[in-house]
Design a protein around this motif. Structure first.
Motif, PDB file in Angstrom:
ATOM      1  N   TYR A 345     -45.240  10.934 -32.103  1.00  0.00           N
ATOM      2  CA  TYR A 345     -44.155   9.772 -32.496  1.00  0.00           C
ATOM      3  C   TYR A 345     -43.138  10.721 -32.481  1.00  0.00           C
ATOM      4  O   TYR A 345     -42.872  11.846 -33.359  1.00  0.00           O
ATOM      5  CB  TYR A 345     -44.909   9.339 -33.861  1.00  0.00           C
ATOM      6  N   VAL A 346     -41.955  10.308 -32.161  1.00  0.00           N
ATOM      7  CA  VAL A 346     -40.594  10.873 -32.042  1.00  0.00           C
ATOM      8  C   VAL A 346     -39.572   9.833 -32.008  1.00  0.00           C
ATOM      9  O   VAL A 346     -39.705   8.801 -31.772  1.00  0.00           O
ATOM     10  CB  VAL A 346     -40.200  11.821 -30.881  1.00  0.00           C
ATOM     11  N   ALA A 347     -38.394  10.027 -32.749  1.00  0.00           N
ATOM     12  CA  ALA A 347     -37.371   9.316 -32.996  1.00  0.00           C
ATOM     13  C   ALA A 347     -36.772   8.997 -31.544  1.00  0.00           C
ATOM     14  O   ALA A 347     -36.919   9.779 -30.561  1.00  0.00           O
ATOM     15  CB  ALA A 347     -36.283   9.740 -33.758  1.00  0.00           C
ATOM     16  N   ASP A 348     -36.039   7.837 -31.225  1.00  0.00           N
ATOM     17  CA  ASP A 348     -35.462   7.693 -30.061  1.00  0.00           C
ATOM     18  C   ASP A 348     -34.410   8.452 -29.438  1.00  0.00           C
ATOM     19  O   ASP A 348     -34.142   8.705 -28.247  1.00  0.00           O
ATOM     20  CB  ASP A 348     -34.794   6.078 -29.999  1.00  0.00           C
ATOM     21  N   GLU A 349     -33.808   9.103 -30.611  1.00  0.00           N
ATOM     22  CA  GLU A 349     -32.569  10.182 -30.341  1.00  0.00           C
ATOM     23  C   GLU A 349     -32.407  11.096 -31.453  1.00  0.00           C
ATOM     24  O   GLU A 349     -32.740  10.962 -32.709  1.00  0.00           O
ATOM     25  CB  GLU A 349     -31.161   9.388 -30.216  1.00  0.00           C
ATOM     26  N   TRP A 350     -32.359  12.230 -31.219  1.00  0.00           N
ATOM     27  CA  TRP A 350     -31.906  13.368 -31.822  1.00  0.00           C
ATOM     28  C   TRP A 350     -30.442  13.671 -31.872  1.00  0.00           C
ATOM     29  O   TRP A 350     -30.056  14.335 -30.761  1.00  0.00           O
ATOM     30  CB  TRP A 350     -32.985  14.694 -31.614  1.00  0.00           C
ATOM     31  N   SER A 351     -29.698  13.174 -32.862  1.00  0.00           N
ATOM     32  CA  SER A 351     -28.541  13.582 -32.957  1.00  0.00           C
ATOM     33  C   SER A 351     -27.937  14.386 -34.075  1.00  0.00           C
ATOM     34  O   SER A 351     -26.651  14.854 -34.032  1.00  0.00           O
ATOM     35  CB  SER A 351     -27.464  12.187 -33.181  1.00  0.00           C
ATOM     36  N   ARG A 352     -28.866  14.782 -34.893  1.00  0.00           N
ATOM     37  CA  ARG A 352     -28.780  16.061 -35.708  1.00  0.00           C
ATOM     38  C   ARG A 352     -30.090  16.597 -35.984  1.00  0.00           C
ATOM     39  O   ARG A 352     -31.045  16.175 -35.691  1.00  0.00           O
ATOM     40  CB  ARG A 352     -28.524  15.009 -37.156  1.00  0.00           C
ATOM     41  N   PRO A 353     -29.840  17.853 -36.059  1.00  0.00           N
ATOM     42  CA  PRO A 353     -30.933  18.737 -36.313  1.00  0.00           C
ATOM     43  C   PRO A 353     -32.066  18.499 -37.177  1.00  0.00           C
ATOM     44  O   PRO A 353     -33.208  18.592 -36.831  1.00  0.00           O
ATOM     45  CB  PRO A 353     -30.418  20.369 -36.796  1.00  0.00           C
ATOM     46  N   GLU A 354     -31.650  17.750 -38.394  1.00  0.00           N
ATOM     47  CA  GLU A 354     -32.906  17.400 -39.052  1.00  0.00           C
ATOM     48  C   GLU A 354     -33.649  15.977 -38.709  1.00  0.00           C
ATOM     49  O   GLU A 354     -34.767  15.933 -39.438  1.00  0.00           O
ATOM     50  CB  GLU A 354     -32.302  16.882 -40.526  1.00  0.00           C
ATOM     51  N   GLN A 355     -33.156  15.462 -37.556  1.00  0.00           N
ATOM     52  CA  GLN A 355     -34.201  14.511 -37.068  1.00  0.00           C
ATOM     53  C   GLN A 355     -35.199  15.129 -36.047  1.00  0.00           C
ATOM     54  O   GLN A 355     -35.970  14.415 -35.456  1.00  0.00           O
ATOM     55  CB  GLN A 355     -33.223  13.680 -36.133  1.00  0.00           C
ATOM     56  N   ALA A 356     -35.158  16.280 -35.747  1.00  0.00           N
ATOM     57  CA  ALA A 356     -36.234  17.035 -34.959  1.00  0.00           C
ATOM     58  C   ALA A 356     -37.449  17.373 -35.598  1.00  0.00           C
ATOM     59  O   ALA A 356     -38.013  18.315 -35.725  1.00  0.00           O
ATOM     60  CB  ALA A 356     -35.681  18.402 -34.369  1.00  0.00           C
ATOM     61  N   VAL A 357     -37.920  15.999 -36.106  1.00  0.00           N
ATOM     62  CA  VAL A 357     -39.429  15.965 -36.762  1.00  0.00           C
ATOM     63  C   VAL A 357     -40.307  15.455 -35.650  1.00  0.00           C
ATOM     64  O   VAL A 357     -40.059  14.204 -35.129  1.00  0.00           O
ATOM     65  CB  VAL A 357     -39.274  15.382 -37.904  1.00  0.00           C
ATOM     66  N   VAL A 358     -41.511  16.051 -35.417  1.00  0.00           N
ATOM     67  CA  VAL A 358     -42.393  15.600 -34.609  1.00  0.00           C
ATOM     68  C   VAL A 358     -43.640  15.128 -35.376  1.00  0.00           C
ATOM     69  O   VAL A 358     -44.378  16.230 -35.856  1.00  0.00           O
ATOM     70  CB  VAL A 358     -42.931  16.952 -33.492  1.00  0.00           C
ATOM     71  N   ARG A 359     -44.200  14.014 -35.397  1.00  0.00           N
ATOM     72  CA  ARG A 359     -45.481  13.655 -35.777  1.00  0.00           C
ATOM     73  C   ARG A 359     -46.508  13.263 -34.912  1.00  0.00           C
ATOM     74  O   ARG A 359     -46.143  12.688 -34.019  1.00  0.00           O
ATOM     75  CB  ARG A 359     -45.031  12.365 -36.812  1.00  0.00           C
ATOM     76  N   TYR A 360     -47.738  13.573 -35.138  1.00  0.00           N
ATOM     77  CA  TYR A 360     -48.796  13.254 -34.141  1.00  0.00           C
ATOM     78  C   TYR A 360     -50.001  13.250 -34.718  1.00  0.00           C
ATOM     79  O   TYR A 360     -50.293  13.602 -36.073  1.00  0.00           O
ATOM     80  CB  TYR A 360     -48.735  14.463 -33.198  1.00  0.00           C
ATOM     81  N   LYS A 361     -51.103  12.741 -34.269  1.00  0.00           N
ATOM     82  CA  LYS A 361     -52.305  12.400 -34.893  1.00  0.00           C
ATOM     83  C   LYS A 361     -53.269  12.353 -33.557  1.00  0.00           C
ATOM     84  O   LYS A 361     -53.012  12.341 -32.423  1.00  0.00           O
ATOM     85  CB  LYS A 361     -52.489  11.306 -35.528  1.00  0.00           C
TER      86      LYS A 361
END
Length: 635
Positions: A345-361
């Motif tokens: 799961y990831v956001a539609d866009e990374w426009s800031r470094p803090e958005q680079a979070v990757v969630r997975y199961k």
């Protein structure tokens, strides 16, 4: 599924294979997988040594041609001049599991012999060998098998014995290949145990009885049906039990052998070989009523149906005395896998470094490894190692969120600028991608890159003269970073050349994971000396250290480094050139220089005397990781 076979006759690759792969025709939009079988790829000693170190030029050609259409190399296997490559659309990768390869040599008892001019080789020859023997060493078969949405499929590329009178030998060799090739696990241990088998290659079957003048008349008059009944393979399909169940489409294209190289004219040499359909593509569906197979496997619950949409040769390619043949199949079956092994799961866009979070199961039953990682790929990547950056996947006791586990890419590891990217979870256990995302945007401001660090190699101007031999890519020819655990073939590896010291050229410094042997663009930054694994005074493998601790090379470089932040996501070190490099330039491996052994060892002794610490690095690990003594430990 598109299948291509081509005996390339040791030729160099052409500039364009667009028409061969049916690209830009509309058909490609519906194609999910492509299997390419090559025969007689140049396998002379000097070429094989080069291909053992680098990816061969033919594989590079097909990866370059297919990646813009979102095809990714799934697996490849090579046995001398016989190569098999399987590609798939990136979004199918998580549903392609249990990937294994095998190869079987036939002829000369499976031995390969290469004789240089002026040399004489004395040895055992098979009972059928008489008189002068021409040794090619490239006959046999290579295979890639995999589970596609839960159905077992096998691709088998063969090069069988030549000449009209060798039909029985072709039969024996094919039976040998079917018998010898066995796969691990309970699912389809033998080739014919698979739900679907594609058999193709230079099968070398000829046209019997008919005179060469009549054969050429039938070709010129387009009455090919009069040649079909005399084709050895058509005759064999009704008489050989080993071919029972194999199907082939109508041969509505002219015989594909033998042509004068560079032309569309059949053999005009003194031998004047009779034209023949040597290059073929067949398939076989496992019968639902077959009962228990050879490997003890019950037939598939779902019904598999195959329709051939196209079967043709490509006369426009003239680099070989064979014409390539392509076939397109529509394969229908019920999907047995609705969800991938790993969901990301990831956001539609990374426009800031803090958005680079990757969630997975992970799905229940998924066998994770401490060496699993999540790669960030630019859309159009070529193979699973063609990533821009990566982060190690957390273990089950890692940081959890509502969606499952999560990791974060550091700001230094993120590509700057705008572009479309994909995240993929690479499973070290299965050596394949177990989960991917849809493309998403990364829009980060570009930062001004700092000056390149000083050349740690300390190379002098004398070392940079034009006589320097530059090699590319000290990787294995397989794009996989790990060991090809399931490939039983043996081939030369770089580690066997003891005493060979590889040093980066100061002209071309850069970092990349692509196995490309062809130079593209240099990158800023420095690359440390790469030493082959061997014990040297003052330089021992570090033991008992934390795997996450920074590892310095002899020259004081911190290229291989990982950082573990307690209680937070793992990050890629800022000292890692991967974080500084522009991902658009990541298309080549470091350029390397062969040094005189005395000169290199002298430099090593100086380094050891100065007391620089060093650790042994794994040449097959993803950049940024120093190898601990226990490979199974957490990175």
């Amino acid at each position: 599924i598109t299948v291509v076979t081509w005996n390339v006759g040791t030729a160099m690759p052409p500039n364009d294979v667009t028409s061969l792969l049916h690209l830009n025709t509309g058909e490609t939009n519906d194609v999910d997988m492509i299997a390419i079988g090559l025969q007689e790829v140049n396998s002379k000693i000097n070429k094989r040594l080069k291909d053992a170190l680098f990816t061969d030029q033919w594989s590079e050609l097909f990866m370059d041609a297919l990646s813009p259409f979102h095809f990714v190399l799934v697996s490849t296997v090579r046995m001398q001049g016989v190569i098999l490559l399987v590609f798939a659309k990136y979004y199918h990768l998580p549903f392609l599991q249990d990937i294994q390869t095998d190869c079987t040599r036939t002829g000369l008892g499976g031995y390969w012999v290469s004789v240089a001019p002026g040399e004489v080789v004395v040895g055992w020859l098979p009972p059928r060998s008489h008189g002068i023997l021409s040794v090619q060493g490239n006959k046999g078969g290579v295979s890639i098998r995999l589970s596609i949405f839960g159905h077992m499929v096998c691709f088998l590329n063969c090069h069988l014995p030549a000449h009209l009178e060798k039909a029985e030998q072709r039969k024996e060799d094919f039976a040998t290949i079917l018998h010898m090739q066995q796969f691990e696990g309970h699912a389809a241990s033998g080739i014919l145990d698979h739900d679907l088998v594609f058999w193709f290659g230079d099968l070398n079957f000829r046209i019997e009885s008919l005179d060469i003048r009549f054969v050429k008349y039938a070709i010129d008059s387009n009455i090919l049906s009069q040649l079909w009944e005399k084709d050895q393979l058509n005759i064999a399909k009704s008489t050989w039990s080993v071919l029972s169940g194999f199907q082939e489409g109508p041969l509505n294209f002219p015989p594909t052998f033998k042509f004068d190289v560079g032309t569309n004219k059949y053999d005009s040499s003194a031998k004047k070989r009779k034209p023949a359909w040597t290059d073929r593509i067949l398939w076989k569906i496992k019968s639902p009523s077959a009962g228990v197979g050879v490997g003890g496997r019950q037939p598939s619950r779902g019904v598999v149906s195959v329709s051939q949409l196209c079967y043709c040769s490509h006369m426009e390619y003239t680099v070989s005395d064979h014409k390539p043949v392509a076939a397109i199949f529509a394969v229908q079956f019920a999907s047995k896998a609705d969800k991938p092994p790993v969901e990301i799961y990831v956001a539609d866009e990374w426009s800031r470094p803090e958005q680079a979070v990757v969630r997975y199961k992970m799905a229940a039953g998924f066998h994770r490894s401490s060496w699993d990682w999540i790669g960030l790929y630019r859309v159009g990547f070529r193979h699973p190692k063609d990533y821009v950056s990566y982060v190690w996947a957390r273990s089950d006791d890692g940081e959890r969120s509502v969606s499952g586990l999560q990791v974060m890419l550091s700001e230094e590891a993120l590509p700057k600028g705008k572009g479309e990217y994909i995240l993929g979870y690479y499973s070290n256990t299965s050596s394949s991608i177990a989960g991917v995302t849809e493309p998403f945007q990364i829009s980060l401001p570009r930062s001004e890159e700092g000056s390149s660090p000083t050349d740690s190699s300390g190379s002098s101007s004398e070392e940079e003269d034009d006589s320097t031999l530059v090699l590319l890519a000290p990787k294995s020819r397989s794009p996989s970073p790990g060991k090809m655990k399931r490939h039983r073939s043996r081939s030369p590896s770089l580690a066997k050349f003891q005493g060979l010291i590889l040093r980066p050229s100061s002209r071309d410094r850069g970092t990349s994971r692509s196995p490309s042997p062809q130079s593209r663009r240099g990158l800023p930054g420095d690359i440390p000396t790469i030493h082959l694994p061997q014990e040297e005074p003052g330089c021992r493998a570090a033991k008992g250290k934390e795997p996450g601790r920074a590892a310095d090379s002899q020259e004081g470089s911190s290229f291989y480094q990982t950082v573990r932040e307690q209680g937070g996501p793992r990050r890629v070190s800022a000292d890692n050139p991967l974080a500084r490099a522009d991902p658009r330039n990541l298309g080549l491996l470091p350029a390397l220089r062969l040094e005189m052994i005395d000169q290199a060892l002298g430099r090593r002794r100086e380094s050891a005397d100065q007391g620089y610490p060093c650790r042994r690095m794994s040449p097959t690990s993803p950049p940024g990781v120093s190898t601990s003594p226990k490979e199974g430990s957490s990175p």
